[in-house]
Write a protein that holds these residues in place. Structure first.
Motif, PDB file in Angstrom:
ATOM      1  N   GLU A  64      41.044  46.087  40.477  1.00 23.22           N
ATOM      2  CA  GLU A  64      42.136  46.132  41.455  1.00 23.22           C
ATOM      3  C   GLU A  64      42.361  44.760  42.071  1.00 23.22           C
ATOM      4  O   GLU A  64      43.498  44.314  42.250  1.00 23.22           O
ATOM      5  N   PHE A  65      41.280  44.078  42.384  1.00 27.71           N
ATOM      6  CA  PHE A  65      41.375  42.742  42.964  1.00 27.71           C
ATOM      7  C   PHE A  65      42.018  41.770  41.976  1.00 27.71           C
ATOM      8  O   PHE A  65      42.893  40.974  42.336  1.00 27.71           O
ATOM      9  N   LEU A  66      41.600  41.829  40.723  1.00 26.44           N
ATOM     10  CA  LEU A  66      42.140  40.926  39.713  1.00 26.44           C
ATOM     11  C   LEU A  66      43.632  41.138  39.506  1.00 26.44           C
ATOM     12  O   LEU A  66      44.415  40.185  39.447  1.00 26.44           O
ATOM     13  N   ASN A  67      44.040  42.388  39.407  1.00 25.24           N
ATOM     14  CA  ASN A  67      45.454  42.678  39.205  1.00 25.24           C
ATOM     15  C   ASN A  67      46.290  42.243  40.401  1.00 25.24           C
ATOM     16  O   ASN A  67      47.399  41.720  40.258  1.00 25.24           O
ATOM     17  N   SER A  68      45.731  42.442  41.611  1.00 27.99           N
ATOM     18  CA  SER A  68      46.446  42.049  42.820  1.00 27.99           C
ATOM     19  C   SER A  68      46.525  40.530  42.930  1.00 27.99           C
ATOM     20  O   SER A  68      47.574  39.973  43.262  1.00 27.99           O
ATOM     21  N   ALA A  69      45.413  39.854  42.643  1.00 27.71           N
ATOM     22  CA  ALA A  69      45.363  38.399  42.788  1.00 27.71           C
ATOM     23  C   ALA A  69      46.275  37.688  41.791  1.00 27.71           C
ATOM     24  O   ALA A  69      46.822  36.631  42.090  1.00 27.71           O
TER      25      ALA A  69
END
Length: 260
Positions: free
Chosen positions: A122-127
């Motif tokens: 989730e963090f990677l996709n958001s970042a």
């Protein structure tokens, strides 16, 4: 990109820089949680005789002498709300997570020699804004290494050094330091100290009144507001480096992404 989003979490420095800090031990059960099960040696905090400034100073000195602490809570930084659940010690070890609610989180692991970062999907996709699937795939399930030597990430490694965190105290910026009231934090008896920080927000520091005057909770209002609890003080940390096949050097990661 990813590094910019990660770097925003260097706001962890706010944990210990709100202008005042107070804390102390508590009743037996709460004291065990705050101090990792060790018996308190200090007689307690005399809130009747001590001034607000003296209570603040004692709390700062108590925390500076701690070998380890666990910090949990959340605070605002710019437009982000940072969530933290991190144990850290004076040996450069740390273990826990930092995250942006609704935008994922990453694990932070330090073994005293190296600091490892592991973002979740989730963090990677958001970042990356969903625009760099190569980066997401490269980092999925892996720990980023080389943060200490990378100019974009090296500040994050200071989160894994308790001594560095305690240096961020800056009592000179606190104004209108006043006594608060008696209370409890996670079952521990406390006394609060209130002050104004440089941005005009109110800072409330809850200090343990039994045993050593450790700061047990920090509350801050205003645009950078939030609440952080300090527990497991002096509880030993045991950290092991992740397997080599689960590590990825950040400089190599950037090269691969640019080449793609």
């Amino acid at each position: 990109m990813l590094s910019k989003r990660l770097a925003s979490t260097t706001a962890i420095g706010l944990l210990l820089v709100a202008g005042a800090t107070a804390c102390g031990d508590n009743d037996k059960a709460a004291a065990d949680k705050a101090t990792g099960g060790k018996a308190a040696a200090a007689p307690g905090l005399d809130t009747e005789k001590l001034t607000a400034e003296e209570i603040q100073k004692q709390a700062k000195e108590a925390l500076a002498g701690a070998a380890s602490v666990k910090i949990t809570g959340s605070f605002n930084k710019d437009t982000d709300q940072i969530a933290i659940d991190l144990a850290v010690d004076t040996k450069g070890q740390c273990k826990g997570t930092l995250g942006l609610p609704g935008a994922g989180k990453f694990e932070l692991l330090g073994d005293g020699k190296q600091v490892y970062l592991k973002p979740d999907a989730e963090f990677l996709n958001s970042a990356t804004g969903g625009k760099n699937p190569q980066a997401v795939e490269l980092l999925k399930g892996r720990w980023i290494t080389g943060a200490q030597s990378d100019p974009e990430l090296k500040e994050l490694t200071s989160a894994c050094d308790l001594k560095e965190l305690t240096k961020t105290f800056d009592d000179s910026k606190a104004t209108n330091i006043t006594k608060g009231s008696a209370g409890t934090v996670n079952g521990a008896k406390t006394f609060s100290v209130k002050s104004k920080n440089s941005s005009g927000g109110e800072v409330t520091l809850h200090v343990a009144t039994e045993g050593k005057p450790y700061p047990l909770r920090l509350e801050k209002s205003g645009k950078d507001g939030g609440q952080m609890d300090l527990t497991d003080i002096d509880k030993p940390l045991t950290v092991q480096a992740p397997p080599a096949d689960q590590q990825l050097d950040f400089s190599l990661f950037k090269d691969k992404v640019q080449a793609a």
